[in-house]
Design an enzyme around this catalytic site. Structure first.
Site, PDB file in Angstrom:
ATOM      1  N   LYS A  55       0.835  -1.203   0.000  1.00 16.92           N
ATOM      2  CA  LYS A  55       0.000   0.000   0.000  1.00 16.92           C
ATOM      3  C   LYS A  55       0.871   1.254   0.000  1.00 16.92           C
ATOM      4  O   LYS A  55       0.586   2.227  -0.711  1.00 16.92           O
ATOM      5  CB  LYS A  55      -0.951  -0.024   1.207  1.00 16.92           C
ATOM      6  CG  LYS A  55      -2.079  -1.024   1.008  1.00 16.92           C
ATOM      7  CD  LYS A  55      -2.852  -1.343   2.280  1.00 16.92           C
ATOM      8  CE  LYS A  55      -3.829  -2.484   1.994  1.00 16.92           C
ATOM      9  NZ  LYS A  55      -4.490  -3.024   3.192  1.00 16.92           N
ATOM     10  N   GLN A  99      -4.789  -1.922   9.527  1.00 15.15           N
ATOM     11  CA  GLN A  99      -4.648  -3.234   8.886  1.00 15.15           C
ATOM     12  C   GLN A  99      -5.199  -4.325   9.798  1.00 15.15           C
ATOM     13  O   GLN A  99      -4.812  -4.416  10.968  1.00 15.15           O
ATOM     14  CB  GLN A  99      -3.161  -3.483   8.567  1.00 15.15           C
ATOM     15  CG  GLN A  99      -2.896  -4.753   7.797  1.00 15.15           C
ATOM     16  CD  GLN A  99      -3.471  -4.719   6.381  1.00 15.15           C
ATOM     17  OE1 GLN A  99      -3.330  -3.733   5.664  1.00 15.15           O
ATOM     18  NE2 GLN A  99      -4.127  -5.800   5.983  1.00 15.15           N
ATOM     19  N   ASP A 122     -11.519   2.470   3.936  1.00 18.23           N
ATOM     20  CA  ASP A 122     -11.812   1.039   3.789  1.00 18.23           C
ATOM     21  C   ASP A 122     -13.319   0.774   3.759  1.00 18.23           C
ATOM     22  O   ASP A 122     -13.749  -0.321   3.379  1.00 18.23           O
ATOM     23  CB  ASP A 122     -11.225   0.261   4.981  1.00 18.23           C
ATOM     24  CG  ASP A 122      -9.967  -0.512   4.600  1.00 18.23           C
ATOM     25  OD1 ASP A 122      -9.729  -0.708   3.405  1.00 18.23           O
ATOM     26  OD2 ASP A 122      -9.243  -0.923   5.538  1.00 18.23           O
TER      27      ASP A 122
END
Ligand code: NDP
Length: 298
Positions: A55, A99, A122
């Site tokens: 990322k 994460q 997200d």
């Protein structure tokens, strides 16, 4: 019957990343700063380290600022929430990604709930899940949004098509079913309790498999000409010629490819879309935070 067209997610994702880069450069010119994504990694899970690294690299390539926060596995809930609060307030940060999975003992739902919904790129916050459910603008989880983009690129208007989504997780299956419903498909959301799954799948013009079971969906489940999106990423046990183990999807590709009209491969299908959409969502967040119009055609 002719072999199915291969839906090249990598090429589509590369194109999307290129468009994000163009708009990110224009954004930086207009505002004097790059769109910023903060990525928080707690602990030393090997797969998570790889994802976080990927990322950061993708952000750099697209001209986004990435702020990595790597915390030890014994980080307390209070410490993690304090970091999220700090990122919520930071004007350089447009998107925040924690994460997952978090180490045992850290409550994932509490941490996601602490993220400002307007920085939740997200799309996991209940506010964004609720916005999707009622049809309001918000952040949509990256993987299903990427699947929708591939489907619309392939098929155009999805109105009236029969779609079967297999898997009802909050991060893939459920939002996928909602996106397809919003796109006017007629949607069946199947799961482990679904009866006669092969028959259900056989009715579908669009199949999205997000199960996590290697090659579960067989070729004879697929309606001839259907479009098949395989979200699954499963690593098979190592063999002599594949010492790391072969990656396969949830669909038996070699069977389905001779029945379907189009199909995503694994790897190289849905996988590359997830990070590309994450960059796209961060760019969108930056425009909203700066009071600028969100670019079209993303
Ligand atoms: P989850 O484990 O959270 O959900 C799996 C779903 O599959 C559940 O809803 C489960 O049903 C259903 N299921 C399990 N067994 C069966 C069965 N025999 N028949 C029908 N349905 C079944 O998985 P995720 O949604 O997180 O991920 C799914 C797959 O997608 C995984 O392979 C994962 O690695 C991959 N993935 C790929 C991403 C990418 O970037 N390409 C991103 C995210 C995930 P029930 O609810 O009844 O238990």
């Amino acid at each position: 019957m002719a072999e199915a067209a291969r839906i090249d997610g990598k090429a589509f994702a590369d194109g999307l990343r290129g468009r994000v880069a163009t708009h990110a450069a224009a954004f930086a010119q207009a505002t004097g700063r790059a769109p910023g994504l903060a990525v928080v990694l707690v602990g030393d899970d090997a797969a998570s380290q790889v994802y976080v690294g990927a990322k950061g690299k993708a952000c750099a390539e697209a001209g986004l600022a990435s702020f990595e926060h790597r915390l030890p596995a014994d980080t307390s809930k209070a410490e993690l929430l304090a970091l999220v609060e700090q990122l919520n307030r930071d004007p350089q940060v447009d998107g925040i990604l924690v994460q997952l999975p978090l180490p045992a003992g850290l409550d994932e739902q509490a941490v996601i709930a602490a993220i400002d919904p307007d920085k939740d790129v997200d799309g996991f916050h209940v506010i964004n899940a609720g916005r999707l459910a009622v049809g309001q603008a918000g952040f949509v989880p990256c993987t299903p949004l990427g699947c929708l983009m591939l489907l619309q690129d392939r098929l155009g208007d999805l109105s009236g098509l029969d779609a079967v989504v297999i898997g009802r997780s909050n991060i893939v299956g459920k939002p996928m079913a909602q996106l397809l419903t919003d796109a006017n498909a007629t949607v069946t959301l199947a799961h482990s309790r679904t009866k006669n799954l092969p028959e259900v799948v056989r009715r579908a013009d669009i199949v999205v498999a997000a199960v996590g079971r290697p090659e579960m969906v067989r070729g004879d489940w697929i309606k001839p000409g259907a479009t098949v999106i395989d979200v699954g990423i499963n690593r098979l046990p190592p063999t002599d010629d594949k010492p790391k183990g072969r990656l396969v999807g949830d669909v038996a590709y070699s069977e389905a490819v001779s029945v379907a009209g189009a199909i995503t491969p694994v790897p190289g299908g849905v996988g590359p879309m997830t990070i590309a959409v994450l960059l796209r969502n961060t760019l969108v967040a930056a425009h909203i935070h700066a009071g600028l119009d969100v670019p079209e055609g993303l």
